[in-house]
Write a protein that holds these residues in place. Structure first.
Motif, short mmCIF file in Angstrom:
data_model
loop_
_atom_site.label_atom_id
_atom_site.label_comp_id
_atom_site.label_asym_id
_atom_site.label_seq_id
_atom_site.Cartn_x
_atom_site.Cartn_y
_atom_site.Cartn_z
N UNK A 19 0.74 -1.39 0.13
CA UNK A 19 -0.25 -0.20 0.04
C UNK A 19 1.08 1.12 -0.01
N UNK A 20 1.11 2.04 -0.79
CA UNK A 20 1.87 3.13 -1.24
C UNK A 20 0.48 4.17 -2.23
N UNK A 21 0.79 5.52 -1.19
CA UNK A 21 -0.58 5.97 -1.51
C UNK A 21 -0.02 7.16 -2.91
N UNK A 22 0.42 7.04 -2.95
CA UNK A 22 1.33 7.58 -4.75
C UNK A 22 1.27 6.55 -5.76
N UNK A 23 0.78 5.47 -5.98
CA UNK A 23 1.16 4.27 -6.54
C UNK A 23 -0.20 3.55 -6.60
N UNK A 24 -0.73 3.48 -8.42
CA UNK A 24 -2.00 2.39 -8.89
C UNK A 24 -1.93 0.88 -9.02
N UNK A 25 -0.97 0.31 -8.72
CA UNK A 25 -0.82 -1.46 -8.96
C UNK A 25 -0.60 -1.86 -7.48
N UNK A 26 -0.99 -1.30 -6.48
CA UNK A 26 -0.83 -1.63 -5.57
C UNK A 26 -1.35 -3.51 -4.65
N UNK A 58 -7.83 7.86 6.27
CA UNK A 58 -7.31 7.92 4.81
C UNK A 58 -6.90 9.30 4.70
N UNK A 59 -7.23 10.47 5.10
CA UNK A 59 -6.69 12.13 4.94
C UNK A 59 -5.05 11.63 5.60
N UNK A 60 -4.99 11.30 6.32
CA UNK A 60 -3.33 11.32 6.99
C UNK A 60 -2.70 10.48 6.02
N UNK A 61 -2.83 8.78 5.21
CA UNK A 61 -2.46 8.37 4.22
C UNK A 61 -2.21 9.35 2.96
N UNK A 62 -2.94 10.76 2.66
CA UNK A 62 -3.28 11.33 1.62
C UNK A 62 -2.68 12.64 2.61
N UNK A 63 -1.95 12.71 2.76
CA UNK A 63 -1.38 14.41 3.31
C UNK A 63 0.02 15.51 2.95
N UNK A 64 0.22 14.23 1.84
CA UNK A 64 0.38 15.28 0.89
C UNK A 64 0.21 15.96 0.09
N UNK A 65 -1.69 15.45 -0.43
CA UNK A 65 -2.11 16.21 -1.53
C UNK A 65 -3.03 17.30 -1.25
#
Length: 180
Positions: free
Chosen positions: A49-56, A124-131
């Motif tokens: 699970x890498x939030x920036x990846x699309x192939x998890x 979920x927001x924490x996992x995508x805090x970089x967005x």
């Protein structure tokens, strides 16, 4: 597996999520044709699970296959587990009943009580805090709307009966909050 689910960037997709999935499966285990495969798929479905990846999901499914083959599991069973994990992409209704069970278990968070659901959204927001906030709100609302646009969020009647109505309320409330 536990090390992967304990990575620092994870806030929702953790060992607690897997524990919740396994607990959710317990009362519905009899619905599975191959219950041990459903359980294996749940263990592995978010192992990568890498939030920036699309192939998890693909990478998680591949890892599950490698692990199960090394443990002597049949190629047929490995293929089914692979398919179950791939079904958690949530991009199509599963055609296999065991895949449907995996997906419904994974999506059961959507129909939990409002406090639990709100905690999920915060994680979920924490996992995508970089967005950036504006972009996260727009994209997250799109994801949540995609579930509301389905005829039914859940494939199996047991999950529809239990979670469909509260999931729709939670999703609508979350979308409204994202628009604020």
């Amino acid at each position: 597996i536990c090390k992967a689910y304990s990575e620092r960037h994870r806030h929702y997709h953790t060992v607690a999520h897997i524990d919740a999935c396994l607990r959710e499966l317990d009362p519905f285990r009899s619905l599975a044709k191959f219950a041990y495969e459903v359980e294996a798929a749940l263990w592995f479905h978010d192992v990568i699970y890498l939030p920036r990846a699309s192939d998890n999901e693909r990478r998680s499914a591949d890892l599950a296959t490698q692990f199960l083959i090394s443990a002597g599991v049949s190629s047929e069973a490995c293929a089914r587990v692979h398919n179950h994990v791939m079904a958690t992409r949530h991009n199509a209704e599963p055609s296999d009943p065991d895949s449907a069970l995996v997906v419904d278990v994974d999506l059961s968070i959507l129909g939990q009580d409002p406090m639990t659901y709100d905690q999920f959204e915060a994680q979920i927001r924490q996992e995508y805090k970089w967005v950036p906030g504006f972009l996260f709100r727009r994209k997250r609302a799109e994801v949540l709307r995609s579930f509301l646009e389905r005829k039914s969020i859940y494939s199996l009647p047991q999950f529809r009966d239990r979670y469909e109505a509260p999931a729709r309320v939670n999703l609508e409330r979350a979308i409204d909050r994202l628009a604020e």
